[in-house]
Design an enzyme around this catalytic site. Structure first.
Site, short mmCIF file in Angstrom:
data_model
loop_
_atom_site.label_atom_id
_atom_site.label_comp_id
_atom_site.label_asym_id
_atom_site.label_seq_id
_atom_site.Cartn_x
_atom_site.Cartn_y
_atom_site.Cartn_z
CG PHE A 94 5.82 26.45 69.43
CD1 PHE A 94 4.46 26.23 68.72
CD2 PHE A 94 5.78 24.77 70.63
CE1 PHE A 94 3.03 25.34 69.53
CE2 PHE A 94 4.53 23.77 70.17
CZ PHE A 94 3.40 23.55 69.92
CB VAL A 96 11.78 32.85 68.71
CG1 VAL A 96 11.19 34.03 69.87
CG2 VAL A 96 12.20 31.90 68.77
CD GLN A 105 5.22 28.44 72.50
OE1 GLN A 105 6.08 28.22 72.58
NE2 GLN A 105 4.30 29.16 72.30
CE1 TYR A 193 13.84 21.62 69.32
CE2 TYR A 193 15.88 23.40 70.25
CZ TYR A 193 14.91 21.95 69.57
OH TYR A 193 16.20 21.05 68.33
N GLY A 194 14.37 23.78 75.34
CA GLY A 194 15.23 23.29 75.63
C GLY A 194 15.06 22.19 77.06
CE LYS A 197 15.37 18.33 70.45
NZ LYS A 197 15.59 17.18 70.15
CB VAL A 230 20.75 22.30 61.19
CG1 VAL A 230 21.24 21.97 59.42
CG2 VAL A 230 21.74 22.12 61.83
CB THR A 232 15.94 22.35 59.42
OG1 THR A 232 15.88 23.05 60.69
CG2 THR A 232 17.33 21.69 58.73
#
Length: 276
Positions: A94, A96, A105, A193-194, A197, A230, A232
């Site tokens: 998502f 920020v 989320q 997200y963190g 991962k 990157v 993207t």
């Protein structure tokens, strides 16, 4: 056909995934499959690479859909008798400033980035041929998110004996904790997200350990990596690396030579093993 080598890149119709397919088409001796949820987008990406003189193949894959994963598994089994290179690149984030509730989320992000990736591994790792290479695309954010966890959670995520089942329980607990709005009190960082991962990086460590136990003589190498920041759709236009530069580390790990016995079970960025 089964003596033809085959590589699969998940979520590869754009961004880093597309760049990984581009590089593998140039460097990998065998068939390279570009995959995407949406067949039209996938075919358009294949056409783009064909215009560059490359010859990728296409297979539909939605890592959120177990039937889709199993269809790819059966196809690879039948046509190639297995798999040589798997790059788990598919993932979502998502923005920020997205106003979607954090609990939503968390659930959506972990569903794809952790649980979807895990399902692909569950179905496709048994197909890996000797000297196979598996690359799980994680992120440096997993390291910073780990640092934002409580000491107790950090200890669990760094453990050399944590099981896949225990990891799944922790990832599930994070989602549940966000729904009750107690995730920070429970020692989690405020990044879905963190955490997703962290899951990918720890899953990679567990999978590498299991490969050592179950298939030691097969010389399969499995690692997690960070492509870097990157440019993207996900990271935005201000990022420092081009997609092709972002593809360098995943491709390096995907093409580790047959005589290599390391890295394995590591977290790698800029082709360098990072501490976890």
């Amino acid at each position: 056909m089964s003596n033809v080598q085959v590589a699969v890149v998940t979520g590869s119709n754009k961004g880093v995934g597309l760049a990984i397919v581009r590089a593998l088409c140039k460097q990998f001796q065998g068939d390279v499959y570009l995959t995407s949820r949406d067949p039209d987008r996938g075919q358009a990406a294949v056409a783009q690479l064909q215009q560059e003189g490359l010859r990728p193949l296409f297979h539909q894959l939605d890592i959120d859909d177990l039937q889709s994963i199993r269809a790819l598994r059966d196809f690879l089994k039948e046509k190639y008798g297995g798999l040589n290179v798997l790059v788990n690149n598919a993932g979502i984030a998502f923005k920020v400033h997205d106003t979607t509730p954090f609990a939503v989320q968390a659930e959506v992000t972990l569903k794809t980035n952790f649980f979807g990736t895990r399902n692909v591994c569950t179905e496709l790792l048994p197909l890996m041929k000797p000297y196979g290479r598996v690359v799980n695309v994680s992120s440096m954010v997993s390291s910073s998110a780990l640092g934002g966890c409580s000491q107790e959670l950090q200890q669990k995520f760094r453990s050399d004996t944590i099981t896949e089942e225990e990891l799944v329980q922790l990832m599930t607990k994070f989602v549940e904790d966000t729904k009750k709005n107690v995730h920070q009190k429970e020692g989690w960082p405020n990044t879905a997200y963190g955490v997703s991962k962290i899951g990918v990086t720890v899953l990679s460590r567990i999978q590498a350990r299991l490969l050592n136990e179950d298939r030691k003589g097969d010389h399969i190498l499995l690692n997690a990596c960070c492509p870097g920041w990157v440019r993207t759709d996900m990271a935005g236009p201000k990022a420092t690396k081009s997609p092709d530069e972002g593809a360098e580390t995943p491709v390096y790990l995907a093409l580790l030579p047959p005589n290599a016995d390391a890295p394995h079970g590591q977290f790698v960025s800029d082709k360098t093993v990072r501490p976890w």
